[in-house]
Motif scaffolding. Structure first.
Motif, PDB file in Angstrom:
ATOM      1  N   GLU A 226      12.911 -26.631  -6.507  1.00  0.00           N
ATOM      2  CA  GLU A 226      12.067 -25.897  -6.645  1.00  0.00           C
ATOM      3  C   GLU A 226      10.739 -25.530  -6.368  1.00  0.00           C
ATOM      4  O   GLU A 226      10.482 -26.954  -7.085  1.00  0.00           O
ATOM      5  CB  GLU A 226      12.583 -24.949  -7.413  1.00  0.00           C
ATOM      6  N   THR A 227       9.901 -24.278  -6.537  1.00  0.00           N
ATOM      7  CA  THR A 227       8.287 -23.797  -6.960  1.00  0.00           C
ATOM      8  C   THR A 227       8.821 -23.754  -8.133  1.00  0.00           C
ATOM      9  O   THR A 227       8.879 -23.661  -8.919  1.00  0.00           O
ATOM     10  CB  THR A 227       7.671 -23.567  -5.911  1.00  0.00           C
ATOM     11  N   ARG A 228       6.653 -23.545  -8.855  1.00  0.00           N
ATOM     12  CA  ARG A 228       7.578 -22.796 -10.043  1.00  0.00           C
ATOM     13  C   ARG A 228       7.005 -21.867  -9.136  1.00  0.00           C
ATOM     14  O   ARG A 228       7.438 -20.930  -8.581  1.00  0.00           O
ATOM     15  CB  ARG A 228       5.340 -22.994 -10.363  1.00  0.00           C
ATOM     16  N   ASP A 229       6.684 -20.650  -9.885  1.00  0.00           N
ATOM     17  CA  ASP A 229       7.105 -19.030 -10.212  1.00  0.00           C
ATOM     18  C   ASP A 229       5.848 -17.766  -9.956  1.00  0.00           C
ATOM     19  O   ASP A 229       4.983 -18.920 -10.327  1.00  0.00           O
ATOM     20  CB  ASP A 229       6.896 -18.467 -11.677  1.00  0.00           C
ATOM     21  N   TYR A 230       6.338 -17.305  -9.223  1.00  0.00           N
ATOM     22  CA  TYR A 230       5.089 -16.349  -8.501  1.00  0.00           C
ATOM     23  C   TYR A 230       5.406 -15.313  -8.637  1.00  0.00           C
ATOM     24  O   TYR A 230       6.503 -14.875  -8.576  1.00  0.00           O
ATOM     25  CB  TYR A 230       4.899 -17.010  -6.890  1.00  0.00           C
ATOM     26  N   PRO A 231       4.685 -13.911  -8.591  1.00  0.00           N
ATOM     27  CA  PRO A 231       4.485 -12.774  -8.725  1.00  0.00           C
ATOM     28  C   PRO A 231       5.757 -12.791  -7.868  1.00  0.00           C
ATOM     29  O   PRO A 231       5.785 -13.287  -6.547  1.00  0.00           O
ATOM     30  CB  PRO A 231       3.359 -11.842  -8.613  1.00  0.00           C
ATOM     31  N   ASN A 232       6.598 -11.462  -7.989  1.00  0.00           N
ATOM     32  CA  ASN A 232       7.399 -11.019  -7.218  1.00  0.00           C
ATOM     33  C   ASN A 232       6.642  -9.687  -6.120  1.00  0.00           C
ATOM     34  O   ASN A 232       5.333  -9.385  -5.891  1.00  0.00           O
ATOM     35  CB  ASN A 232       8.686 -10.057  -7.374  1.00  0.00           C
ATOM     36  N   PRO A 233       7.462  -9.644  -4.789  1.00  0.00           N
ATOM     37  CA  PRO A 233       6.858  -9.176  -4.101  1.00  0.00           C
ATOM     38  C   PRO A 233       6.587  -7.449  -4.380  1.00  0.00           C
ATOM     39  O   PRO A 233       7.119  -6.974  -5.314  1.00  0.00           O
ATOM     40  CB  PRO A 233       7.957  -8.627  -2.376  1.00  0.00           C
ATOM     41  N   CYS A 234       5.978  -6.736  -3.915  1.00  0.00           N
ATOM     42  CA  CYS A 234       5.179  -5.592  -4.094  1.00  0.00           C
ATOM     43  C   CYS A 234       4.628  -4.513  -3.423  1.00  0.00           C
ATOM     44  O   CYS A 234       6.051  -4.567  -1.863  1.00  0.00           O
ATOM     45  CB  CYS A 234       3.905  -5.762  -5.131  1.00  0.00           C
ATOM     46  N   PHE A 235       5.517  -2.606  -3.751  1.00  0.00           N
ATOM     47  CA  PHE A 235       5.332  -2.275  -2.449  1.00  0.00           C
ATOM     48  C   PHE A 235       3.291  -1.850  -2.756  1.00  0.00           C
ATOM     49  O   PHE A 235       3.035  -1.403  -3.392  1.00  0.00           O
ATOM     50  CB  PHE A 235       5.776  -0.818  -3.285  1.00  0.00           C
ATOM     51  N   ILE A 236       3.000  -1.721  -1.175  1.00  0.00           N
ATOM     52  CA  ILE A 236       1.554  -1.435  -1.245  1.00  0.00           C
ATOM     53  C   ILE A 236       1.947   0.148  -0.607  1.00  0.00           C
ATOM     54  O   ILE A 236       2.159   0.226   0.361  1.00  0.00           O
ATOM     55  CB  ILE A 236       0.831  -2.325  -0.233  1.00  0.00           C
ATOM     56  N   CYS A 237       0.105   0.246  -0.378  1.00  0.00           N
ATOM     57  CA  CYS A 237      -0.130   0.960   1.383  1.00  0.00           C
ATOM     58  C   CYS A 237      -1.302   0.942   1.133  1.00  0.00           C
ATOM     59  O   CYS A 237      -2.373   0.276   0.245  1.00  0.00           O
ATOM     60  CB  CYS A 237      -0.178   2.688   0.279  1.00  0.00           C
ATOM     61  N   LEU A 238      -1.944   1.371   2.286  1.00  0.00           N
ATOM     62  CA  LEU A 238      -3.465   1.416   2.526  1.00  0.00           C
ATOM     63  C   LEU A 238      -4.541   2.447   2.364  1.00  0.00           C
ATOM     64  O   LEU A 238      -3.427   3.774   2.525  1.00  0.00           O
ATOM     65  CB  LEU A 238      -3.137   1.231   4.386  1.00  0.00           C
ATOM     66  N   PRO A 239      -5.728   2.641   2.088  1.00  0.00           N
ATOM     67  CA  PRO A 239      -6.442   3.662   1.658  1.00  0.00           C
ATOM     68  C   PRO A 239      -6.670   4.454   2.437  1.00  0.00           C
ATOM     69  O   PRO A 239      -6.513   5.962   2.146  1.00  0.00           O
ATOM     70  CB  PRO A 239      -7.370   2.563   1.659  1.00  0.00           C
ATOM     71  N   GLU A 240      -6.477   4.159   3.943  1.00  0.00           N
ATOM     72  CA  GLU A 240      -6.700   5.338   4.955  1.00  0.00           C
ATOM     73  C   GLU A 240      -5.501   6.018   4.989  1.00  0.00           C
ATOM     74  O   GLU A 240      -5.442   7.564   5.569  1.00  0.00           O
ATOM     75  CB  GLU A 240      -6.894   4.798   6.402  1.00  0.00           C
ATOM     76  N   VAL A 241      -4.462   5.635   4.438  1.00  0.00           N
ATOM     77  CA  VAL A 241      -3.340   5.433   5.562  1.00  0.00           C
ATOM     78  C   VAL A 241      -2.937   7.006   3.657  1.00  0.00           C
ATOM     79  O   VAL A 241      -1.958   8.401   3.660  1.00  0.00           O
ATOM     80  CB  VAL A 241      -1.934   5.127   4.851  1.00  0.00           C
ATOM     81  N   MET A 242      -3.593   6.374   2.337  1.00  0.00           N
ATOM     82  CA  MET A 242      -3.567   6.842   1.445  1.00  0.00           C
ATOM     83  C   MET A 242      -4.151   9.049   1.383  1.00  0.00           C
ATOM     84  O   MET A 242      -3.537   9.395   0.887  1.00  0.00           O
ATOM     85  CB  MET A 242      -3.831   6.482  -0.001  1.00  0.00           C
ATOM     86  N   LYS A 243      -5.322   8.678   2.029  1.00  0.00           N
ATOM     87  CA  LYS A 243      -6.319   9.659   2.061  1.00  0.00           C
ATOM     88  C   LYS A 243      -5.516  10.865   3.770  1.00  0.00           C
ATOM     89  O   LYS A 243      -5.664  12.338   2.580  1.00  0.00           O
ATOM     90  CB  LYS A 243      -7.234   9.088   3.030  1.00  0.00           C
ATOM     91  N   ARG A 244      -4.955  10.681   4.221  1.00  0.00           N
ATOM     92  CA  ARG A 244      -3.843  11.572   4.509  1.00  0.00           C
ATOM     93  C   ARG A 244      -2.869  11.955   4.299  1.00  0.00           C
ATOM     94  O   ARG A 244      -2.378  12.956   3.983  1.00  0.00           O
ATOM     95  CB  ARG A 244      -3.531  10.329   5.993  1.00  0.00           C
ATOM     96  N   ARG A 245      -1.650  11.319   3.416  1.00  0.00           N
ATOM     97  CA  ARG A 245      -0.453  11.495   3.108  1.00  0.00           C
ATOM     98  C   ARG A 245      -1.140  10.549   1.116  1.00  0.00           C
ATOM     99  O   ARG A 245       0.604  10.577   1.436  1.00  0.00           O
ATOM    100  CB  ARG A 245       0.097  10.112   4.326  1.00  0.00           C
TER     101      ARG A 245
END
Length: 301
Positions: A226-245
């Motif tokens: 097994e590997t060491r622990d790493y941060p979980n998957p995350c929800f993201i958005c892109l800045p251009e999409v954030m401006k529009r939506r």
């Protein structure tokens, strides 16, 4: 001129009618629901993805009042292209993809997924591990035997299916250039390749074997590291999409956070997705460990 009954109209035309925003008069109007799109990593085959996320999409549709669709792609590399196209409003991504998209597009963190322990017992986890598996027919191979062997991976562009395991191999003194990697595109294909002896080793994320135990014969698949622990998957958005939506993204984020409320229907959705909950407690600095891996392994991201 002969008049066509609506019952004789092709289904295509009926479907198109459903998309007309406002037509007709009085009370008889067809109203199309506004849409939202959520991108999801192509981890598993379509039927497993549907089992995991269809209920989530229905829930998001009900809470937001929008027609929420999930987008994916045939590969992890294709997933990055899908997000860069600005089509999704939000995306659930592997930590490596977040780091790549942060550098290329200034991606913004929204939420982090909390996972159930693989054993099913214990507190929700904000981190997870990668796993190295091996074909064990008459004996379990050791990690040192990986040098020069065929290694099945879902992609060379994911943390838990390549980069984290590459770090383990490097620390064990293994020359990464000798690994004969075969890209299988999905984790179930990696496991199948190892199970049937096409590859001697495979890199996957923890929890994958448990998920596939009913569909594949895993009697010759053994976890060797097994590997060491790493941060979980995350929800993201892109800045251009954030401006529009911005309003759409806010609605989706709030709906996801409501899943933490202790209601039976919420627990079912989380259970199907393999989550314990979602949290706003996520910071870009958590993913510096991934950036250090990229530098240490001299990866072209």
């Amino acid at each position: 001129m002969q008049r066509m009954s609506i019952y004789a109209m092709p289904l295509t035309w009926l479907a198109l009618l459903a998309l007309v925003p406002l037509y007709g008069c009085g009370k008889h109007r067809i109203v199309a629901r506004p849409s939202a799109k959520v991108a999801l990593e192509p981890e598993y085959p379509l039927h497993i993805m549907a089992q995991r996320y269809n209920e989530l999409m229905r829930y998001l549709s009900d809470v937001t009042g929008r027609r929420v669709e999930w987008l994916s792609s045939a590969s992890s590399e294709g997933m990055i292209a899908t997000i860069e196209s600005r089509r999704p409003d939000i995306a659930l991504v592997d930590p490596l993809h977040y780091v790549i998209l942060k550098k290329a597009c200034d991606a913004k963190l929204l939420l982090k997924v909390l996972l159930k322990p693989v054993s099913g017992v214990g507190k929700p986890k904000a981190t997870m591990k990668g796993v190295i598996i091996a074909h064990a027919d008459g004996g379990t191979p050791s990690l040192s035997e990986i040098e020069g062997s065929i290694v099945a991976v879902p992609s060379r562009q994911v943390l838990f299916g390549f980069v984290a395991q590459a770090k383990v191999c490097k620390d064990a003194g293994i020359n990464l250039n000798t690994l004969r990697t075969v890209i299988e595109r999905r984790e179930d294909r990696v496991v199948a390749s190892v199970a049937y002896g096409r590859a001697k080793f495979g890199f996957i994320r923890e929890g994958t074997l448990e998920l596939l135990s009913d569909t594949l014969d895993l009697s010759k698949v053994k976890v060797i590291h097994e590997t060491r622990d790493y941060p979980n998957p995350c929800f993201i958005c892109l800045p251009e999409v954030m401006k529009r939506r911005a309003g759409v993204i806010h609605e989706l984020k709030e709906a996801l956070l409501k899943l933490n409320q202790p209601l039976p229907e919420h627990r079912r959705i989380l259970e199907l997705a393999g989550w314990a909950g979602v949290t706003e407690a996520v910071d870009d600095k958590e993913y510096d460990v991934v950036r250090r891996l990229i530098d240490e392994l001299n990866l072209p991201y």
